[in-house]
Scaffold this motif. Structure first.
Motif, PDB file in Angstrom:
ATOM      1  N   UNK A  80      42.475  14.370  45.557  1.00 46.12           N
ATOM      2  CA  UNK A  80      41.057  14.026  45.540  1.00 46.12           C
ATOM      3  C   UNK A  80      40.302  15.119  44.789  1.00 46.12           C
ATOM      4  N   UNK A  81      39.172  14.775  44.174  1.00 42.00           N
ATOM      5  CA  UNK A  81      38.406  15.835  43.518  1.00 42.00           C
ATOM      6  C   UNK A  81      37.776  16.787  44.534  1.00 42.00           C
ATOM      7  N   UNK A  82      37.155  16.227  45.568  1.00 41.91           N
ATOM      8  CA  UNK A  82      36.434  16.995  46.584  1.00 41.91           C
ATOM      9  C   UNK A  82      36.627  16.319  47.935  1.00 41.91           C
ATOM     10  N   UNK A  83      36.357  17.029  49.044  1.00 38.19           N
ATOM     11  CA  UNK A  83      36.391  16.360  50.351  1.00 38.19           C
ATOM     12  C   UNK A  83      35.299  15.293  50.418  1.00 38.19           C
ATOM     13  N   UNK A  84      35.611  14.191  51.082  1.00 42.09           N
ATOM     14  CA  UNK A  84      34.626  13.110  51.183  1.00 42.09           C
ATOM     15  C   UNK A  84      33.600  13.400  52.278  1.00 42.09           C
ATOM     16  N   UNK A  85      32.617  12.532  52.386  1.00 43.02           N
ATOM     17  CA  UNK A  85      31.522  12.731  53.340  1.00 43.02           C
ATOM     18  C   UNK A  85      32.015  12.777  54.786  1.00 43.02           C
ATOM     19  N   UNK A  86      33.042  11.979  55.119  1.00 45.39           N
ATOM     20  CA  UNK A  86      33.563  11.986  56.489  1.00 45.39           C
ATOM     21  C   UNK A  86      34.164  13.343  56.841  1.00 45.39           C
ATOM     22  N   UNK A  87      34.872  13.935  55.908  1.00 46.84           N
ATOM     23  CA  UNK A  87      35.466  15.257  56.144  1.00 46.84           C
ATOM     24  C   UNK A  87      34.363  16.293  56.310  1.00 46.84           C
ATOM     25  N   UNK A  88      33.363  16.223  55.460  1.00 48.83           N
ATOM     26  CA  UNK A  88      32.242  17.173  55.558  1.00 48.83           C
ATOM     27  C   UNK A  88      31.481  16.993  56.868  1.00 48.83           C
ATOM     28  N   UNK A  89      31.344  15.734  57.318  1.00 55.44           N
ATOM     29  CA  UNK A  89      30.639  15.459  58.572  1.00 55.44           C
ATOM     30  C   UNK A  89      31.379  16.043  59.773  1.00 55.44           C
TER      31      UNK A  89
END
Length: 123
Positions: A37-46
């Motif tokens: 993945x390029x970056x962590x998604x919103x769920x991971x950040x949440x």
């Protein structure tokens, strides 16, 4: 490098790292999906993870108990744009960090804590 190039290099590095594993770990390691993945998604950040995290293991560990409810299948996530940023655009550092991050997260799959990962040289 663009994301497709970062992914191609990362796939090569992961395959090479798997080939170098002790034979008793290799088949199990090769069975764990690696997601690029390029970056962590919103769920991971949440969940409270830092946006510059390099990788993570999700799902239940090898030989571990299944999580309650609907567990995620075991998988290793590598955040390639973050690794590239960490490497400051240096291809050699990027390759080394992909390998180290993959091996570190693989250690979590095997159920090893941070000390056990370090003791095995997977940090």
């Amino acid at each position: 490098m663009d994301f497709d190039e970062l992914t191609a290099v990362a796939r090569q590095i992961v395959t090479s790292a798997q080939r170098r594993l002790p034979v008793e770990l290799r088949a199990t390691a090769e069975a764990v999906p690696v997601c690029y993945e390029p970056f962590p998604n919103d769920d991971i950040l949440a969940e409270g993870w830092e946006p510059d995290i390099l990788g993570m293991f999700v799902g239940h560990p090898h030989l571990g108990d299944l999580a309650e409810g609907a567990p995620l299948p075991p998988q290793i996530l590598l955040f390639l744009e973050n690794i590239w940023d960490y490497a400051e655009g240096d291809p050699a550092i990027y390759r080394d960090e992909v390998r180290l991050t993959y091996l570190h997260e693989l250690g979590h799959y095997f159920g090893w804590d941070e000390d056990e990962i370090a003791a095995r040289g997977l940090e």
